[in-house]
Design a protein around this motif. Structure first.
Motif, PDB file in Angstrom:
ATOM      1  N   ILE A   1       8.630  10.336  -8.029  1.00  8.65           N
ATOM      2  CA  ILE A   1       7.751   9.783  -6.997  1.00  8.65           C
ATOM      3  C   ILE A   1       8.565   9.364  -5.773  1.00  8.65           C
ATOM      4  N   LEU A   2       9.752   8.820  -6.017  1.00 10.23           N
ATOM      5  CA  LEU A   2      10.603   8.318  -4.938  1.00 10.23           C
ATOM      6  C   LEU A   2      11.552   9.371  -4.381  1.00 10.23           C
ATOM      7  N   GLY A   3      11.459  10.603  -4.857  1.00  6.05           N
ATOM      8  CA  GLY A   3      12.281  11.669  -4.300  1.00  6.05           C
ATOM      9  C   GLY A   3      13.715  11.685  -4.776  1.00  6.05           C
ATOM     10  N   GLY A   4      13.956  11.204  -5.998  1.00  6.56           N
ATOM     11  CA  GLY A   4      15.292  11.273  -6.569  1.00  6.56           C
ATOM     12  C   GLY A   4      15.435  12.482  -7.476  1.00  6.56           C
ATOM     13  N   LYS A   5      16.610  12.621  -8.092  1.00  3.98           N
ATOM     14  CA  LYS A   5      16.873  13.724  -9.020  1.00  3.98           C
ATOM     15  C   LYS A   5      17.141  13.140 -10.409  1.00  3.98           C
ATOM     16  N   PRO A   6      16.153  13.133 -11.297  1.00  5.57           N
ATOM     17  CA  PRO A   6      16.345  12.529 -12.624  1.00  5.57           C
ATOM     18  C   PRO A   6      17.172  13.407 -13.554  1.00  5.57           C
ATOM     19  N   ILE A   7      18.131  12.778 -14.217  1.00  3.43           N
ATOM     20  CA  ILE A   7      18.962  13.428 -15.230  1.00  3.43           C
ATOM     21  C   ILE A   7      18.797  12.618 -16.508  1.00  3.43           C
TER      22      ILE A   7
ATOM     23  N   SER B   1      12.697  16.661 -15.323  1.00  3.46           N
ATOM     24  CA  SER B   1      14.058  16.150 -15.197  1.00  3.46           C
ATOM     25  C   SER B   1      15.017  17.237 -15.668  1.00  3.46           C
ATOM     26  N   THR B   2      16.307  16.971 -15.511  1.00  3.84           N
ATOM     27  CA  THR B   2      17.324  17.829 -16.120  1.00  3.84           C
ATOM     28  C   THR B   2      17.838  17.125 -17.366  1.00  3.84           C
TER      29      THR B   2
ATOM     30  N   THR C   1      18.968  11.286  -4.384  1.00  5.97           N
ATOM     31  CA  THR C   1      20.028  10.619  -5.157  1.00  5.97           C
ATOM     32  C   THR C   1      19.875  10.910  -6.646  1.00  5.97           C
ATOM     33  N   PRO C   2      20.936  11.338  -7.311  1.00  7.95           N
ATOM     34  CA  PRO C   2      20.858  11.571  -8.767  1.00  7.95           C
ATOM     35  C   PRO C   2      20.699  10.246  -9.513  1.00  7.95           C
ATOM     36  N   VAL C   3      19.807  10.246 -10.501  1.00 11.14           N
ATOM     37  CA  VAL C   3      19.565   9.061 -11.319  1.00 11.14           C
ATOM     38  C   VAL C   3      19.656   9.469 -12.784  1.00 11.14           C
ATOM     39  N   ILE C   4      20.585   8.884 -13.521  1.00 12.95           N
ATOM     40  CA  ILE C   4      20.802   9.201 -14.924  1.00 12.95           C
ATOM     41  C   ILE C   4      20.080   8.159 -15.766  1.00 12.95           C
ATOM     42  N   ILE C   5      19.187   8.607 -16.658  1.00  8.86           N
ATOM     43  CA  ILE C   5      18.343   7.689 -17.415  1.00  8.86           C
ATOM     44  C   ILE C   5      18.704   7.740 -18.890  1.00  8.86           C
ATOM     45  N   GLY C   6      19.112   6.597 -19.431  1.00 12.07           N
ATOM     46  CA  GLY C   6      19.400   6.478 -20.855  1.00 12.07           C
ATOM     47  C   GLY C   6      18.342   5.667 -21.562  1.00 12.07           C
ATOM     48  N   THR C   7      18.445   5.614 -22.882  1.00 13.98           N
ATOM     49  CA  THR C   7      17.498   4.824 -23.674  1.00 13.98           C
ATOM     50  C   THR C   7      18.179   3.690 -24.436  1.00 13.98           C
ATOM     51  N   LEU C   8      19.474   3.769 -24.618  1.00 13.51           N
ATOM     52  CA  LEU C   8      20.222   2.721 -25.305  1.00 13.51           C
ATOM     53  C   LEU C   8      21.324   2.203 -24.391  1.00 13.51           C
ATOM     54  N   HIS C   9      21.603   0.914 -24.494  1.00 11.96           N
ATOM     55  CA  HIS C   9      22.575   0.279 -23.612  1.00 11.96           C
ATOM     56  C   HIS C   9      23.965   0.891 -23.757  1.00 11.96           C
ATOM     57  N   SER C  10      24.316   1.298 -24.961  1.00 10.79           N
ATOM     58  CA  SER C  10      25.654   1.840 -25.197  1.00 10.79           C
ATOM     59  C   SER C  10      25.906   3.136 -24.441  1.00 10.79           C
ATOM     60  N   MET C  11      24.855   3.783 -23.960  1.00 12.32           N
ATOM     61  CA  MET C  11      25.011   5.049 -23.238  1.00 12.32           C
ATOM     62  C   MET C  11      25.690   4.880 -21.890  1.00 12.32           C
ATOM     63  N   ILE C  12      25.627   3.675 -21.312  1.00 15.95           N
ATOM     64  CA  ILE C  12      26.156   3.517 -19.960  1.00 15.95           C
ATOM     65  C   ILE C  12      27.672   3.624 -19.918  1.00 15.95           C
ATOM     66  N   ALA C  13      28.355   3.361 -21.029  1.00 18.47           N
ATOM     67  CA  ALA C  13      29.819   3.396 -21.027  1.00 18.47           C
ATOM     68  C   ALA C  13      30.358   4.812 -20.849  1.00 18.47           C
ATOM     69  N   PRO C  14      29.985   5.776 -21.708  1.00 21.98           N
ATOM     70  CA  PRO C  14      30.533   7.127 -21.503  1.00 21.98           C
ATOM     71  C   PRO C  14      30.073   7.770 -20.202  1.00 21.98           C
ATOM     72  N   VAL C  15      28.857   7.444 -19.737  1.00 25.97           N
ATOM     73  CA  VAL C  15      28.374   8.014 -18.476  1.00 25.97           C
ATOM     74  C   VAL C  15      29.229   7.543 -17.313  1.00 25.97           C
ATOM     75  N   SER C  16      29.374   6.229 -17.171  1.00 29.83           N
ATOM     76  CA  SER C  16      30.118   5.693 -16.030  1.00 29.83           C
ATOM     77  C   SER C  16      31.599   6.048 -16.113  1.00 29.83           C
ATOM     78  N   ALA C  17      32.157   6.043 -17.317  1.00 30.08           N
ATOM     79  CA  ALA C  17      33.573   6.399 -17.471  1.00 30.08           C
ATOM     80  C   ALA C  17      33.820   7.844 -17.057  1.00 30.08           C
ATOM     81  N   ALA C  18      32.934   8.748 -17.465  1.00 29.09           N
ATOM     82  CA  ALA C  18      33.086  10.163 -17.107  1.00 29.09           C
ATOM     83  C   ALA C  18      32.987  10.359 -15.599  1.00 29.09           C
ATOM     84  N   ILE C  19      32.029   9.681 -14.975  1.00 24.02           N
ATOM     85  CA  ILE C  19      31.848   9.835 -13.528  1.00 24.02           C
ATOM     86  C   ILE C  19      33.098   9.387 -12.773  1.00 24.02           C
ATOM     87  N   LYS C  20      33.599   8.209 -13.098  1.00 20.51           N
ATOM     88  CA  LYS C  20      34.746   7.685 -12.363  1.00 20.51           C
ATOM     89  C   LYS C  20      36.016   8.493 -12.624  1.00 20.51           C
TER      90      LYS C  20
END
Length: 364
Positions: free
Chosen positions: A241-247, A280-281, A120-139
Motif C-alpha cells: 500500500i505504501l509503495g515498498g518492496k516486501p521481502i 512479496s518476494t 524501499t526494501p522491507v524484510i518481514i520476519g515472524t520470530l524475533h531471532s530472525m533479525i540477527a542473521p538478517v542484519s548481520a548479513a546485510i552489514k
C-alpha cells in the motif's frame, strides 16, 4: 486476570538501559523478577515490590519471570511534558510516549509530508531471532554502507528493552535505528501503527532497508490462525500500500519435532498463503535436494508459489556473518548448529537484499 503477590528485592542480577533483573523473595522462595525502570522506577535491594506472578505460576515459557508492577518503597514519579499518546491504553500500565507523528514531535512536519516508501526494501520476519542473521548479513555484505532500521511490532513482547539481542545488534552497529509501533514501546522512535512506523523508518531514520518483526515471545496455539505471526501477511499488504518492496522470511526448520513446523512451518503457509493479499518476494536458502523438494512442494500446496515471487539463494554468508560479529542467537532454545535451516532461511533475505542494485550502489 493477574496473579499478584508482594515480594522483597534481594539482589540485583543485571542492569541495562530501561530494565533491571533481580532476585526477589516471594511466597518463601527466591525467584527472578524483571523491573522496567521507565515504568516503575529504579529498584534496589530491600525495596518492597508488587509482583505479577501469573506467567511463573502457569509455568509459561514466555515471560518466565515475575514482573514488578510497582515499587512500594518508592516516592512519587513524574513524566516529561512532551507527548500525549498512550500505549497500553486504558490499562494500569498505560505508558505516555512522544509519537513521531504527533504535533509535539520534532519530526511532525516530515511525517505530514511523507506518503510513500518509494521502493524501499522491507524484510518481514515472524520470530524475533530472525533479525540477527538478517542484519548481520546485510552489514557484512555491504561493508556497513547501508542504514538498517528495525521496526518492532506489538505481536509479542511490548518493551523493546526486554530484547538483549536488539541491544547487542545496535552496539555492534548492525542496526542503526529502532522504531516501536502499535503498543510496543521503547524504541529510538515511537509510532502509532505499522503504517507510520514504516514511513518513519524511511523519512526520519533514513533507512536503506527496513527489518520488521515482533519482539521476543511469539504467541501460538497450534491452530491455523491462532498465532501472532499472522501479522506477516498483513504487513506485506501494508508495505505494498505504501509503495515498498516486501521481502518475506519463511520459517523453515528440520529440527522442530512438531509436524506442523517441519520444513515450511504452518505459520508461513498461513501468513503467506492466506493472509497476504498482495505479492512479496519469498527468499529460500539453498538446501539439500530432499529438503528443498519438500519445501518447494509445501510452497506449491499452500499456493505461496502462485501468489508470490520465490528466490533461491546461497545463504551461507549469513551464518558466516553471525560468526564474524560474535553473535550467539537461538530459536526455541536451539542454536545455529542445532537448527541451521532456520537461520539460513532468515539470513537468506539479508543476502538477497545485499545483491540488489540499490544495496550495491550504496557501496560504490
Amino acid at each position: 486476570m493477574i496473579r499478584i503477590r508482594r515480594g522483597v528485592a534481594k539482589e540485583i542480577i543485571s542492569c541495562r538501559p530501561g530494565i533491571t533483573e533481580l532476585w526477589v523473595s516471594v511466597e518463601g522462595n527466591r525467584e527472578k523478577a524483571i523491573n522496567y525502570d521507565n515504568l516503575t522506577g529504579p529498584v534496589k535491594a530491600g525495596d518492597e515490590v508488587l509482583l505479577n506472578t501469573t506467567a511463573v505460576y502457569k509455568k509459561l515459557g514466555t515471560g518466565g519471570a515475575h514482573f514488578v508492577m510497582g515499587n512500594l518503597s518508592q516516592t512519587d514519579r513524574d513524566v516529561p511534558e512532551e507527548g500525549h499518546i498512550m500505549k497500553l491504553r486504558y490499562s494500569p500500565c498505560q505508558v505516555k510516549i512522544l509519537a513521531v507523528e504527533e504535533p509535539d514531535s520534532p519530526y511532525a512536519d516530515v511525517m505530514q509530508q511523507v506518503e510513500s516508501l518509494e521502493g524501499t526494501p522491507v524484510i518481514i520476519g515472524t520470530l524475533h531471532s530472525m533479525i540477527a542473521p538478517v542484519s548481520a548479513a546485510i552489514k557484512k555484505l555491504t561493508n556497513s554502507a547501508v542504514r538498517v532500521a528495525y521496526l518492532m511490532t506489538d505481536g509479542a513482547a511490548l518493551p523493546i528493552s526486554l530484547s538483549k539481542m536488539v541491544r547487542e545488534l545496535k552496539n555492534k552497529g548492525l542496526i542503526d535505528t529502532t522504531i516501536t509501533c502499535g503498543h510496543a514501546f521503547g524504541g529510538d522512535l515511537e509510532a502509532i501503527n505499522i503504517y507510520t512506523g514504516l514511513l518513519a523508518c524511511k523519512a526520519v531514520a533514513k533507512a536503506d532497508v527496513i527489518i520488521v518483526a515482533m519482539g521476543p515471545g511469539i504467541v501460538g496455539t497450534g491452530s491455523r490462525y491462532g498465532f501472532t505471526g499472522v501479522e506477516q501477511g498483513e504487513i506485506i499488504n501494508a508495505i505494498n500500500i505504501l509503495g515498498g518492496k516486501p521481502i518475506a522470511i519463511p520459517r523453515i526448520s528440520f529440527a522442530d519435532n512438531r509436524e506442523r513446523h517441519c520444513g515450511l512451518s504452518h505459520h508461513t503457509r498461513t501468513s503467506l498463503g492466506k493472509i497476504a493479499l498482495t505479492k512479496s518476494t519469498v527468499v529460500l536458502p539453498k538446501l539439500e535436494p530432499d529438503k528443498m523438494a519438500l519445501i518447494l512442494k509445501q510452497l506449491e500446496d499452500s499456493t505461496i508459489s502462485q501468489k508470490h515471487d520465490v528466490a533461491i539463494i546461497d545463504a551461507t554468508p549469513a551464518l558466516e556473518a553471525l560468526q564474524q560479529y560474535g553473535i550467539k542467537v537461538t530459536t526455541m532454545g536451539r542454536s545455529v548448529e542445532q537448527d541451521p535451516e532456520f537461520f539460513l532461511a532468515a539470513g537468506a533475505a539479508g543476502v538477497y537484499f545485499s545483491h540488489q542494485p540499490s544495496a550495491i550502489s550504496r557501496q560504490l
